[in-house]
Each structure stands twice: as C-alpha cells, then as structure tokens.
Design a protein around this motif. Sequence first.
Motif, PDB file in Angstrom:
ATOM      1  N   ARG A   1      32.624  54.013  43.812  1.00  0.00           N
ATOM      2  CA  ARG A   1      31.500  54.200  42.549  1.00  0.00           C
ATOM      3  C   ARG A   1      30.416  53.278  43.037  1.00  0.00           C
ATOM      4  O   ARG A   1      29.468  53.357  42.229  1.00  0.00           O
ATOM      5  N   GLY A   2      30.185  52.997  44.135  1.00  0.00           N
ATOM      6  CA  GLY A   2      29.031  52.138  44.422  1.00  0.00           C
ATOM      7  C   GLY A   2      28.884  50.865  43.266  1.00  0.00           C
ATOM      8  O   GLY A   2      27.679  50.368  43.272  1.00  0.00           O
ATOM      9  N   GLU A   3      30.016  50.271  43.170  1.00  0.00           N
ATOM     10  CA  GLU A   3      29.924  49.298  42.152  1.00  0.00           C
ATOM     11  C   GLU A   3      30.329  47.915  42.656  1.00  0.00           C
ATOM     12  O   GLU A   3      30.357  46.820  41.844  1.00  0.00           O
ATOM     13  N   MET A   4      30.540  47.543  44.124  1.00  0.00           N
ATOM     14  CA  MET A   4      30.711  46.314  44.639  1.00  0.00           C
ATOM     15  C   MET A   4      29.766  45.250  44.182  1.00  0.00           C
ATOM     16  O   MET A   4      30.235  44.181  43.965  1.00  0.00           O
ATOM     17  N   ALA A   5      28.608  45.547  44.169  1.00  0.00           N
ATOM     18  CA  ALA A   5      27.364  44.571  43.778  1.00  0.00           C
ATOM     19  C   ALA A   5      27.235  44.389  42.378  1.00  0.00           C
ATOM     20  O   ALA A   5      26.491  43.463  41.784  1.00  0.00           O
ATOM     21  N   SER A   6      27.875  45.426  41.377  1.00  0.00           N
ATOM     22  CA  SER A   6      27.659  45.178  39.877  1.00  0.00           C
ATOM     23  C   SER A   6      28.320  44.019  39.424  1.00  0.00           C
ATOM     24  O   SER A   6      29.253  43.116  40.363  1.00  0.00           O
ATOM     25  N   LEU A   7      28.208  43.246  38.419  1.00  0.00           N
ATOM     26  CA  LEU A   7      28.597  42.308  37.842  1.00  0.00           C
ATOM     27  C   LEU A   7      30.436  42.451  37.676  1.00  0.00           C
ATOM     28  O   LEU A   7      30.897  41.447  38.047  1.00  0.00           O
ATOM     29  N   HIS A   8      30.609  43.403  37.026  1.00  0.00           N
ATOM     30  CA  HIS A   8      31.949  43.613  36.847  1.00  0.00           C
ATOM     31  C   HIS A   8      32.755  43.747  38.261  1.00  0.00           C
ATOM     32  O   HIS A   8      33.951  43.281  38.453  1.00  0.00           O
ATOM     33  N   GLY A   9      31.938  44.346  39.111  1.00  0.00           N
ATOM     34  CA  GLY A   9      32.705  44.432  40.445  1.00  0.00           C
ATOM     35  C   GLY A   9      32.777  42.919  41.156  1.00  0.00           C
ATOM     36  O   GLY A   9      33.923  42.946  41.787  1.00  0.00           O
ATOM     37  N   LYS A  10      31.958  42.216  41.062  1.00  0.00           N
ATOM     38  CA  LYS A  10      31.979  40.899  41.636  1.00  0.00           C
ATOM     39  C   LYS A  10      32.972  39.954  40.781  1.00  0.00           C
ATOM     40  O   LYS A  10      33.642  39.085  41.526  1.00  0.00           O
ATOM     41  N   ILE A  11      33.175  40.300  39.517  1.00  0.00           N
ATOM     42  CA  ILE A  11      34.238  39.433  38.820  1.00  0.00           C
ATOM     43  C   ILE A  11      35.600  39.840  39.284  1.00  0.00           C
ATOM     44  O   ILE A  11      36.462  39.192  39.421  1.00  0.00           O
ATOM     45  N   ALA A  12      35.707  41.137  39.408  1.00  0.00           N
ATOM     46  CA  ALA A  12      37.082  41.870  39.963  1.00  0.00           C
ATOM     47  C   ALA A  12      37.192  41.143  41.078  1.00  0.00           C
ATOM     48  O   ALA A  12      38.408  40.586  41.572  1.00  0.00           O
ATOM     49  N   ILE A  13      36.255  41.413  42.210  1.00  0.00           N
ATOM     50  CA  ILE A  13      36.570  40.716  43.622  1.00  0.00           C
ATOM     51  C   ILE A  13      36.944  39.444  43.508  1.00  0.00           C
ATOM     52  O   ILE A  13      37.940  38.936  44.385  1.00  0.00           O
ATOM     53  N   GLY A  14      35.920  38.534  42.787  1.00  0.00           N
ATOM     54  CA  GLY A  14      36.284  37.290  42.749  1.00  0.00           C
ATOM     55  C   GLY A  14      37.639  36.700  42.239  1.00  0.00           C
ATOM     56  O   GLY A  14      38.291  35.689  43.085  1.00  0.00           O
ATOM     57  N   ILE A  15      38.339  37.411  41.333  1.00  0.00           N
ATOM     58  CA  ILE A  15      39.405  37.298  40.749  1.00  0.00           C
ATOM     59  C   ILE A  15      40.736  37.398  41.877  1.00  0.00           C
ATOM     60  O   ILE A  15      41.399  36.784  42.220  1.00  0.00           O
ATOM     61  N   LEU A  16      40.358  38.470  42.761  1.00  0.00           N
ATOM     62  CA  LEU A  16      41.187  38.955  43.722  1.00  0.00           C
ATOM     63  C   LEU A  16      41.406  37.991  44.712  1.00  0.00           C
ATOM     64  O   LEU A  16      42.337  37.507  45.194  1.00  0.00           O
ATOM     65  N   VAL A  17      40.006  37.322  45.168  1.00  0.00           N
ATOM     66  CA  VAL A  17      40.020  36.398  46.040  1.00  0.00           C
ATOM     67  C   VAL A  17      40.703  35.125  45.693  1.00  0.00           C
ATOM     68  O   VAL A  17      41.556  34.371  46.583  1.00  0.00           O
ATOM     69  N   MET A  18      40.614  34.714  44.491  1.00  0.00           N
ATOM     70  CA  MET A  18      41.506  33.510  43.883  1.00  0.00           C
ATOM     71  C   MET A  18      42.853  33.642  44.035  1.00  0.00           C
ATOM     72  O   MET A  18      43.856  32.976  44.213  1.00  0.00           O
ATOM     73  N   GLN A  19      43.324  35.079  43.641  1.00  0.00           N
ATOM     74  CA  GLN A  19      44.734  35.540  43.924  1.00  0.00           C
ATOM     75  C   GLN A  19      45.048  35.292  45.316  1.00  0.00           C
ATOM     76  O   GLN A  19      46.279  34.723  45.577  1.00  0.00           O
ATOM     77  N   ASP A  20      44.325  35.793  46.393  1.00  0.00           N
ATOM     78  CA  ASP A  20      44.767  35.450  47.529  1.00  0.00           C
ATOM     79  C   ASP A  20      44.851  34.174  47.886  1.00  0.00           C
ATOM     80  O   ASP A  20      45.617  33.717  48.841  1.00  0.00           O
TER      81      ASP A  20
END
Length: 523
Positions: A134-153
């Motif tokens: 969807r081209g949304e990796m750099a969007s705010l909701h994309g960064k929030i989701a990825i940040g949460i996943l990294v914390m889970q890692d």
Amino acid sequence: MELLYFAVAFVCGFAVYQLKLPPLIGFLIAGFVLNLSGFKTTELLNTIANLGITLLLFSIGLKLKVSHLIKPQVWAPASLHIIISSAIFCSLMLFLGALSLPLFADLSWQSALLVGFAFSFSSTVFAVKVLEERGEMASLHGKIAIGILVMQDIFAVIFLAISTGKTPNGWAFALLVALPLLRPVMFWVLNRSKHGELLPLFGFFFALVVGYHAFEFAGLKGDLGALIIGMIFAPHKKASELAKSLLNLKEILLVGFFLTIGLGADLTLNSLLIALIIVLVLPVKVALYYVLTNTFKLRARTSLLSAFSLANYSEFGLIVCMVAASSGLITSEWLAVMAIAVSMTFIIASPLNKRSNEIYVKIEAWLMRFESPTRLAEELPVNLNDTKIVIFGMGRIGTGAYETINITHPGVVAGIDIKPEVVEKHVTRGRKALLADATDPDFWQRVNHSHVEMIMLAMPKHMQNIFALEQLRASGYQGQVTAIANYPDQQKELEDMGVDSTYNFYLEAGSGFAEHVKQKLFP
C-alpha cells in the motif's frame, strides 16, 4: 520438490490475485493444499523461509530510526499490549479448560500464560508486506505498527534467552562495542558498492553474515542482529536504494515462508476447531491495540489503521509453542493450532487492510467520540493558503516538477509528503513542503483547497495515487488533477477515474532526454 511447491504457490497466488486479494493468501492456501495432498516442508524450504525473514528484518531496519522506538506512542502501547493481552488469553484458556474442552483441559496456569503470551504477538512479515504493497511504510500509522512490532521482537529475544537458557557470551559485548566503531568503514563500503549487482550482494552479506551469524555466534538472536545492522545503515543516503535492490529477492524468499506455515500444520479436527475459537478472540486483540494507541494521543484513523496492520497472530507464536512443547509444558498439537490460527488471521486481515480506509469512513463519526482532543505534531492541520498548485509525493519526480514550476511561477506551488525527513530536507532548502498523508480521509476534511487550481499526484505507489484521488473527489475538489503512472494500464485506470492528464515517466523519460539534447545542440 521445491520447484513443485513454488509452482503450486504461483497458481494459487495468481488465482487469488485475480479476485483482487493479496497473493500471500494464495501462498498460504498453496501450503495447505500441498499438506492435504501428503507433502511436508523440507529443509531447503525452511532455509529459504529463514533467509526471507532475515532479509525482511534487515529491510525494516533500513527504514527505522531509534527515535521512532523511544516515542511514548510506540513503546508504551507495545508493552501494555503484551501484558494485558497475555492475561486475557491466559484467563480465556483456563476458563475453557475448566469446561473440560480438549487441549485446554491439560493446561496449567503457567502453560496457559505461555500460550497466551504466544498469541499476544502480531506478525512482522504480514504487516510489512501489507504496508509495502500500500506504500504506507513511511506513514505515521505504518511507523507506529512497525515500532510496536520491533518492541515485540525485543520481548521475543528476552523470552528466548530466559526459556532456552541461551544467554549472550563474551563476544556479545565486543560485538556491540565494535559495531559503532566500524560504522564509518561500513558506510565507506556501501558508498563504494555503487548501484549495480554488488549492491544487493552487499545487503545479503551484511544481513546474513555481519547481522544474523555474528549475533548468533555472540549468543544473541540472529534475526535481531539483521534488524540492528539495518538500523545502523538507516541514516545513510543509499539506505532506500539498498532496500529496493533487495526487494525482489526478499519477495521470492518470503513465498517459502508462507508455504512452510501451511505445510507444517498438523491438520486435525480438534486443532481446526480450537484454532477457530482462538481466531474468534482476535477482535479483542485488535480493539486493545486501538484503545492503547488512541490513549497516547493518536488520531482515530491512525490508531485504527495501525490496529488493522496488527490484526493477526504471529509466526513467533510457533517458536514460543515449539519451546514450550520441547519443555513438556504443552502438547505438540498446540503447534498445529498456532499454525492454523496464524494462517486464518492472515486470510482475514488481508481484505480488512485493503478496505481499511472505507471502513474508517463508515465508522468515523463513532470513533471520533473517543478521540483525544490533543494532536501530535505529525497530525496537525495543513495550511494551503496562497497555494495554486499542490504536489503530493516529493521524491525525485515531485521535486523536479516543483523546481520547474517554481522557476516560472515562484511562491504558488507546495509539496506534500508523508515522510518527516523528506519534508525537513525540502524545508531546509527553502521549498514550501508540508507533512501530510494524501490517503487520509481526515486530511481532506481539515484542509481548505478552494484556492488550489491543480493537484499533481506524484507518489511512488500506484495505489497511493488511487486512494488520494478517491479522497480528493469525495472532498468536492473541482480543479485539475494530473498523476504519474508506471504502465499504460495504470494510466487508463487513472483516466477512467477522471484524472485530466497522466504522465508515464518510463515512456516519456526518453522524450525528456531528447528535449534536453535538442536544447544543447540547437539553443
């Protein structure tokens, strides 16, 4: 054998894609079809899957900055969600065990908490795939989701260290000290790798050798090593180019990952029914993501889209269940339950994410009642006063268009991008650049575009331009719209939706080059 597996994956992926669903659903179906036909996963396929995940985490690191992780709206929801959702799942399993349901009845409170912990995680692979498409990796909701996943890692690494007794050895400290010192050398090597076939090989080497295997040797989780090495390269100007060079290879290898999920499941009626029960609890997990992120001042849309990206169970749950089964805390049937539940949630979450904007518009009025009145800096209203032309997407094409227009009509053009670092770069160079998400329905409600005469859609992903165009028309905009496209069929789709003109930069790049040469030869 692996050629047969990939052939079936292509057929299923192609069939699903014709129904306008993500191909990864087809890859999952292919795994189950092969499983029911008597095939099982192979060592080579597992290796391919592991390589795909390692390259995926390296690619995430290339787009991630530490500053994203230390924000309260990332680490706080991630930490709270792990604790609360683990408790919810544990309580549910003990309750079902009290009812003497199969598998649940055998769980102690310790093993129930462990399985609950496994189901509290969301899939990094799935979320990144959806956000990239969807081209949304750099969007705010994309960064929030990825940040949460990294914390889970990070929580995953701590769990594995405790549960398996695998603790960092003496080399871990030396590795963590050496990496910052070697960073200038690593940057020099990246610069000298230029743009050809050496660049993806550079990424492969640093992801797998310096990242995965060096961290494993030091007693640390290899996947975390690939992520950290990627984060080291994130500030480099070639990080984006490096990620693109690995894209196709990563996509092919990840097909192996989706196949292994279906192939590795031990399909029984009991495991299928229990997985279905677990999937029915998924809305509670998604609602918890929404409530927690909304509590930390994110807008309703940002919280909802972040929650939808995380609306699944994780492949990491398979690792947790495997560790628990090897310790005798749970039976091996839980591995099948987890595999089936992960697959089912992938299939559910794919169309959910595809229609996320439509869903948000339908329930927006209800969600707004619970939204925090305080806005984060990234989500403040956008001012387009005195602007006649707006360019969405300030990459190379958008920037070139901005410069060309600004030469003859200074002060009337503005650029909009979803990446804060891109906007900051343009502002420091004296350009009028604003931070916003063109696919956000709320953006079009907060902005006054009555004085804007033309909008240029120059975002890199075709679907981004499509979403923005839909929102633009819904907001009542009456001016001219022009958009870029990669292929003729994309041009036709945009023109059918009412775009006044389209620009195929692959076809017209030659014309632009010829025009440049003519100006030099015949001034």
